[in-house]
Each structure stands twice: as structure tokens, then as C-alpha cells.
Write a protein that holds these residues in place. Structure first.
Motif, PDB file in Angstrom:
ATOM      1  N   ARG A 120       8.412   2.441  58.908  1.00  0.00           N
ATOM      2  CA  ARG A 120       7.976   1.266  57.452  1.00  0.00           C
ATOM      3  C   ARG A 120       6.769   2.109  56.924  1.00  0.00           C
ATOM      4  NH1 ARG A 120       9.426  -4.681  58.310  1.00  0.00           N
ATOM      5  NH2 ARG A 120      10.371  -4.629  59.962  1.00  0.00           N
TER       6      ARG A 120
ATOM      7  N   ASP B 134       9.596   1.532  65.064  1.00  0.00           N
ATOM      8  CA  ASP B 134       9.162   0.640  64.295  1.00  0.00           C
ATOM      9  C   ASP B 134       9.111   0.963  62.680  1.00  0.00           C
ATOM     10  OD1 ASP B 134      10.937  -1.260  62.383  1.00  0.00           O
ATOM     11  OD2 ASP B 134       9.231  -2.667  62.840  1.00  0.00           O
TER      12      ASP B 134
ATOM     13  N   ILE C 129      11.694   2.938  55.808  1.00  0.00           N
ATOM     14  CA  ILE C 129      13.013   2.520  55.797  1.00  0.00           C
ATOM     15  C   ILE C 129      12.669   1.587  57.592  1.00  0.00           C
ATOM     16  CG2 ILE C 129      14.209   3.229  57.561  1.00  0.00           C
ATOM     17  CD1 ILE C 129      13.223   6.022  56.929  1.00  0.00           C
ATOM     18  N   VAL C 130      13.060   0.158  56.750  1.00  0.00           N
ATOM     19  CA  VAL C 130      13.122  -1.357  57.059  1.00  0.00           C
ATOM     20  C   VAL C 130      14.605  -1.940  57.870  1.00  0.00           C
ATOM     21  CG1 VAL C 130      13.322  -3.958  57.146  1.00  0.00           C
ATOM     22  CG2 VAL C 130      11.737  -1.895  55.813  1.00  0.00           C
ATOM     23  N   LEU C 131      14.389  -1.223  59.139  1.00  0.00           N
ATOM     24  CA  LEU C 131      16.110  -1.782  59.974  1.00  0.00           C
ATOM     25  C   LEU C 131      16.231  -3.047  60.723  1.00  0.00           C
ATOM     26  CD1 LEU C 131      16.926   1.805  60.992  1.00  0.00           C
ATOM     27  CD2 LEU C 131      17.869   0.605  59.944  1.00  0.00           C
ATOM     28  N   ASP C 132      16.980  -3.715  60.734  1.00  0.00           N
ATOM     29  CA  ASP C 132      16.671  -4.716  61.686  1.00  0.00           C
ATOM     30  C   ASP C 132      17.020  -4.829  62.775  1.00  0.00           C
ATOM     31  OD1 ASP C 132      16.660  -6.652  59.273  1.00  0.00           O
ATOM     32  OD2 ASP C 132      19.451  -6.426  59.089  1.00  0.00           O
TER      33      ASP C 132
END
Lengths: 302, 359
Positions: free
Chosen positions: A150, A146, A154-157
Motif C-alpha cells: 500500500r 499489505d 499497490i492495493v491487492l484484495d
């Protein structure tokens, strides 16, 4: 003087200003034959840290063979392959990885059904505990993945979602972030923008620049000269398994690059012929003489 | 959970540090119930429960504790083999020789000990080596030649089938091996492979315990270890796995050897519960194992599945096999019933997963 006879041999530019040190990866007259098929021949390439080296070429030009040699999937059959000045010959991709050479493949960068975080650490999993009970350190892996994603913006849920559900651009970015995290010094990108839309390509190019700014040497394989010119510091054009052009950014314009890529030299030769045909507009086609400018002179050989 | 995913990269400006992590914001969470349903092993659990209810209603004897123990025993002999077969399937291959390999292992142990009048454990250990060797051969040939596992293991299947019959006849002059129940070490081995114990007046076979222990172990390995990660990777995308440094060759070969281990274990169970081995048996069992794994939610093409799913899959098989008997029907219907079960389970699985994973 045609580009072919100067480009194939002795095309390595020696431009001290553009060389911030010794090359991390260097090919000297390298080539590869599969049986009686010579896929690659006499290729010279230098990759420096903090630089994006673009390798361009049409389908079948030998781009894939070139990266397979550098990434350890295949071995070269002629010439030399040097890492940090020492000759090497990789028999597995693992050996290349251990030398800090990471490859992000166009379509086989990831395992689609596996979660993002498992893909991120695949082959280099973090573990904890003594041997019989040694197990994956899932908490740490998820957190690290994560954070690294970041850091690249790149932001992933949900890192548990299968990576196959991400878009093509996101997948490439995860693969790039992975390579950067695992201490890659040289990053090989195999046509990362080939299957992407305009906006997604821009995103990937942004990460290529980000990787370069973090001190990596990037080898950017593409057949899109526009993408290459946006981030490239050095350009090599392959044609039919040999090097046709090898030039620094300062020595080549986008237009010239495009012409080389689009088979401009051949088009120039055909110009006369085409001009006989009604309905074909040849005014915009380059003359053969226009195309020789960026090609390195033979006496410039190092 | 209808809309959500768009074909755009979830890229924003670099993140703001701090506890309030920003999220992508375009995916709404699916409800826990739906996410649970999307898991393949939950689908097969529901299927197995449905079959159980069906037999509880139509076949009153099933409600008895000893019948249930019998069903579990039947399931365990399939289930112990279905586990490594499932792992192999997740790893992208399957093994058609698994059924006859069980008999090969039992024959090896039986004949070796009997003919050389040695302690039974010598035969057991040699049989283990032979079983692992068969797995090694399958895996090695597959990796070396790049042939599909269907062809390679079909070859081994035929070879073993022939060798089982021919060698047994050659050695014993009969199609079955001699009774080994009076040999040294038999009681010991029987205690491990084929004993039983009482729980609340119900006689439970030890294989049920082994089955559940192996299932727990397989689940842990699959989800919590490096090796498990590699299994998913080599089945999901072999080339990617190799490119990022996963030892594909080792993983594939070891998976085949794991099937060999399973075959050895089940072979030993058969030997020590019946004292003799029929050399022509085992044919067709390999498809039962594969079916149990598929019903259990393992993807035939590899890359997805679990170790718990095949446990329910094998339970369903045992249930149907015994349930038909308890219901007083003609056992000839068993295979037909199984086929319907297989198709039904696969279709329900597919439907449940599609519904639950729809976004």
C-alpha cells in the motif's frame, strides 16, 4: 573520433555536481569471460544513492552479464568491483543482498504458484517461537506485506492468491516493494518493462521513481531509451560487451540516446551505402558527427 | 465469480489510512465451498470416499472393524513413504530408488546385526546412516551435475537393486536374510516399528499411528515453517528461489535425505514384522509411492501439493488392495484397478480444480 574508441575506456564522467557523495556500487574496468568468450570487457559504472542509472543495450550487449556480476550470480574475471569503496567478490546472491544490493529479475522475480505474501518474504521469512517450534509469523508477514504494498500504492484484495495470477506489472511492483522493504540500498531492475504494455510500463516507471525518492540507487536495465529517459539520471550504453556511452542526463538528449541504442553509429556509417539504394529514405538518419557529442572525452577520466 | 480479473495493474492512489481499508474492488470473493473444492487434497478425499462407498456396497466384509484396521495398515506402509516422496515432489524432484532403498535399509540392519552378533540397535542405527547416505548421494549428485532426478535416481535404483541381491547372496548364501527374532534388542525395536494395540476390540498396527503423526508433522512443516516455504519455492521456481536467498542446494539434498529416512522407517517395519528380508523385493514400490503422491494432488513438476493429499492417496491404494480381496475377486486385477484409479483420480482432480478455480 568515433564513439567506440572513447567509450570503451575512460568513459567515466566526473561531474561533481551530479555526484552527491561516494558511489555505493562502482565497477572499474570490470569484465567477464566464459571460457574463450568475452561477454563483458572494460566496463566502468558508478551507482549513486538517489539516482537512477540506466544501462541500455541491444540483445547480447552484455547487460545480463553486468547485472549478474553485481547481483552475485556470477563473478567478474577482470577489473574491480567495489561496494562503498571496498573491493568485493560475491559468490552467492545472498552476499549481495547482505550488502543491500537487491535484484528484481525480468522473469524470475517470483515463484508463480506461491501466494503473494509468501513470495514477498521468500528467503527472509519472519518467524516466532523457540527452535523446535519455530514457525512462520504469518499474521505479521501478511500485515507487513499489505502495508508495504500500500505504501507503494499497490492495493491487492487477497494476498493469498498465487502471484502468478497477477499481471506482469503488478508482479514487478510486488518485487520492487519487496526489495525496498528489505532495506535494499541498490536496486537492480532487469528489463522490468520489457514484457509490459504502455500503461503497465508507466506504473513500473512510477515505482522506479518512488524507489529513487526513498533514497535508493537504482540500476535500470532496459533496451527502451524512451523508458530510460523518463526516469534516468545517468545513462550507460553497452555494445558487444563494452561501454559505448556513459553520460549524465544533462549531456545527452533522448534523440541521441535513441540513436545510440538503435545502432545509430552503424546506421550513420551505412548511410552513404543506403543512399545508393532506391526506396530507402536516409534524410532522417543521423550523421556520424552528431553522435559523438555526448560521449565523454578521454581527458575527463577520473 | 465469472468476470473479474483484467490484465491491468491494481494500482490506485496512495491508500487512505484508517480502518476502512480500500480494496481493489475488481475481484468478487468465490464462495467458500468452491474455494475448498479448489484444494487438491479435497478432490482426492472425495475420490477416496467414492471408492470406500463402492467397496462398502460391493464387499460386505469391508464393513467390519478389523478389515478397516487391515486396510489402514496396508495404507500406512505405503503412506509413510508417500509423505517424504510427496515433499520431494513438491520440491521439484522424484526418487525412483525409494522402493529398493527400503529393502537396502532392512538388509543392512538385519545382516549387520546377525553376522556380527551385535545388539539389534547397532544395525538399526547403521541402517539409518546408510539410508540417509543414499539420500545424500542422490541429492548431491543431482545438485552437482544438474542432471534430471529421473536419471540420477534411476541409476541409484539399479545399483541398489543389484547390490541388494548380490551382497545378500554373498553374505548369507541365500536370497533372504536369517531370522533375527531371537536377537538382543529385537523386542524393543519391534515395539517401536511393528507392534500393535487394541482399540475397542480391533487390533490396530502401530504404523497407522506413525503414519498419521508423520502426516501431521509434514503438514505443519510444509505450511508453517521456513523450510516448508523453501520446499514450495525450490519446486516452483528454483532460479527465483536461489536469487532471493533460499538455500536451494540444502533444501534439495535434505529432501532426498528425508526420503532416505522414510525408507529406513518402512524398512525397519518390514524387518521387525517378518523377522527376515527378501532381498529381491521393493522393485515397483517407488511407482506406487509416486502414484499415491500424485493422486494426493502433488504436482509432478513441483511447486504445489500438500502432505494431507498423499495420506488420502495412500488410503485409496490400501483400500483397493484389500477391497479386491474382501470382494472375493482375483487379486491379479489389483494393478489394473490401480491404473484406472490413478487416471480417474487425476482426471477428476483436474476437472474439479479447473471448475473451482475458473474465474
Amino acid at each position: 573520433m568515433t564513439p567506440e574508441n572513447t567509450g570503451t575506456h575512460g568513459a567515466v564522467l566526473t561531474d561533481p555536481a551530479a555526484e552527491p557523495g561516494a558511489p555505493v556500487v562502482e565497477l572499474r574496468g570490470a569484465g567477464k569471460s566464459y571460457g574463450n568468450i568475452r561477454a563483458l570487457h572494460g566496463v566502468d559504472l558508478k551507482v549513486f544513492a538517489n539516482q537512477v542509472t540506466c544501462v541500455l543495450g541491444d540483445n547480447g550487449a552484455g547487460k545480463s552479464t553486468l547485472i549478474k556480476i553485481i547481483s552475485g550470480l556470477h563473478q567478474h574475471t577482470e577489473g574491480e568491483f567495489l561496494v562503498d569503496g571496498g573491493a568485493v567478490r560475491f559468490s552467492t546472491p545472498r552476499e549481495a543482498l547482505d550488502k543491500g544490493i537487491a535484484t528484481v529479475y525480468q522473469d524470475l522475480a517470483v515463484v508463480p504458484l506461491m501466494p503473494v505474501w509468501r513470495n514477498f518474504f521468500l528467503g527472509s521469512e519472519l518467524t516466532k517461537g523457540p527452535w523446535p517450534l519455530r514457525r512462520l509469523d504469518i499474521e505479521r508477514m501478511k500485515q507487513t506485506a499489505d502495508e508495504e504494498l500500500r505504501n507503494m500504492g499497490i492495493v491487492l484484495d487477497d494476498l493469498e492468491q498465487p502471484i502468478g495470477t497477477l499481471s506482469g506489472g503488478q508482479r514487478q511492483c510486488v518485487a520492487i516493494a519487496r526489495a525496498v522493504h528489505f532495506g535494499a540500498r541498490v536496486l537492480i531492475l532487469d528489463e522490468p518493462t520489457a514484457a509490459l504494455g504502455v500503461k503497465q510500463s508507466g506504473v513500473v516507471l512510477k515505482y522506479i521513481a518512488a524507489a529513487r525518492d526513498r533514497g535508493l540507487g537504482v540500476i535500470f536495465i532496459t533496451h527502451n531509451p524512451h523508458h530510460a529517459y523518463m526516469v534516468g539520471d545517468h545513462f550507460s550504453v553497452l555494445r558487444l560487451g563494452t561501454m559505448e556511452l556513459n553520460a549524465s542526463r544533462a549531456d545527452v538528449s533522448l534523440e541521441e540516446l535513441t540513436n545510440h541504442m538503435a545502432g545509430g553509429t552503424e546506421l550513420a556509417a551505412l548511410k552513404h551505402e543506403l543512399s545508393q539504394v532506391r526506396g530507402v529514405d536516409v534524410d532522417e538518419l543521423p550523421e556520424a558527427g552528431d553522435l559523438t557529442a555526448p560521449v565523454a572525452p578521454s581527458e575527463g577520466k577520473s | 465469480m465469472s468476470m473479474t480479473r483484467q490484465a491491468e495493474p491494481a494500482v490506485t492512489t496512495p491508500p487512505a489510512p484508517g480502518p476502512g481499508r480500500q480494496t481493489d474492488g475488481r475481484t468478487s470473493r468465490r464462495s467458500p465451498a468452491l474455494r475448498l473444492l479448489a484444494r487438491p487434497e479435497v478432490g482426492v478425499l472425495l475420490g477416496a470416499l467414492a471408492v470406500l462407498v463402492f467397496f462398502l456396497v460391493t464387499a460386505p466384509p469391508v464393513r467390519d472393524g478389523s478389515s478397516m484396521a487391515n486396510i489402514l495398515y496396508q495404507s500406512s506402509t505405503i503412506g509413510i513413504m508417500a509423505l517424504p516422496v510427496a515433499l520431494l515432489m513438491i520440491g521439484g524432484e522424484f526418487d525412483l530408488s525409494a522402493g529398493v532403498a527400503v529393502i537396502t535399509s532392512a538388509l543392512t540392519a538385519s545382516m549387520l546385526s546377525y553376522q556380527l552378533t551385535m545388539n539389534i540397535w547397532v544395525g538399526v542405527i547403521v541402517a539409518l546412516a546408510v539410508s540417509l547416505g543414499i539420500g545424500l548421494f542422490n541429492g548431491w549428485l543431482l545438485v552437482k551435475t544438474g542432471l534430471p532426478s529421473f536419471l540420477v535416481t534411476l541409476g541409484t535404483f539399479l545399483i541398489l537393486q543389484g547390490v541388494n541381491l548380490a551382497v545378500t547372496k554373498l553374505v548369507t548364501g541365500n536370497v533372504a536374510t536369517d531370522d533375527i527374532s531371537d536377537m538382543e534388542g529385537f523386542a524393543q525395536a519391534k515395539a517401536i516399528f511393528a507392534s500393535s494395540f487394541d482399540i475397542g476390540g480391533v487390533n490396530v498396527k502401530i504404523t497407522v499411528v506413525w503414519w498419521l503423526v508423520f502426516a501431521a508433522l509434514a503438514t505443519w512443516v510444509l505450511l508453517r515453517t521456513k523450510y516448508g516455504n523453501w520446499i514450495f519455492a525450490v519446486g516452483g521456481n528454483k532460479e527465483s528461489a536461489r536469487a532471493v536467498g533460499v538455500p536451494v542446494t540444502f533444501t534439495k539434498i535434505s529432501l532426498f535425505m528425508l526420503v532416505g529416512f522414510g525408507a529406513w522407517f518402512v524398512g525397519m517395519h518390514q524387518l521387525f514384522s517378518f523377522n527376515t528380508v527378501q532381498s529381491g523385493e521393493g522393485v515397483g514400490q517407488e511407482l506406487i509411492y509416486i502414484a499415491a503422491a500424485v493422486i494426493g494432488g502433488c504436482l509432478l513438476t513441483g511447486g504445489a501439493g500438500s502432505a494431507i493429499g498423499p495420506v488420502f492417496g495412500a488410503f485409496m491404494f490400501g483400500l483397493v488392495q484389500q477391497g479386491i480381496v474382501y470382494a472375493g475377486w482375483n487379486p491379479d486385477w489389483f494393478k489394473a484397478f490401480l491404473g484406472v484409479m490413478l487416471l480417474g483420480a487425476v482426471l477428476i482432480n483436474l476437472w474439479v480444480q479447473r471448475t473451482a478455480t475458473r474465474r
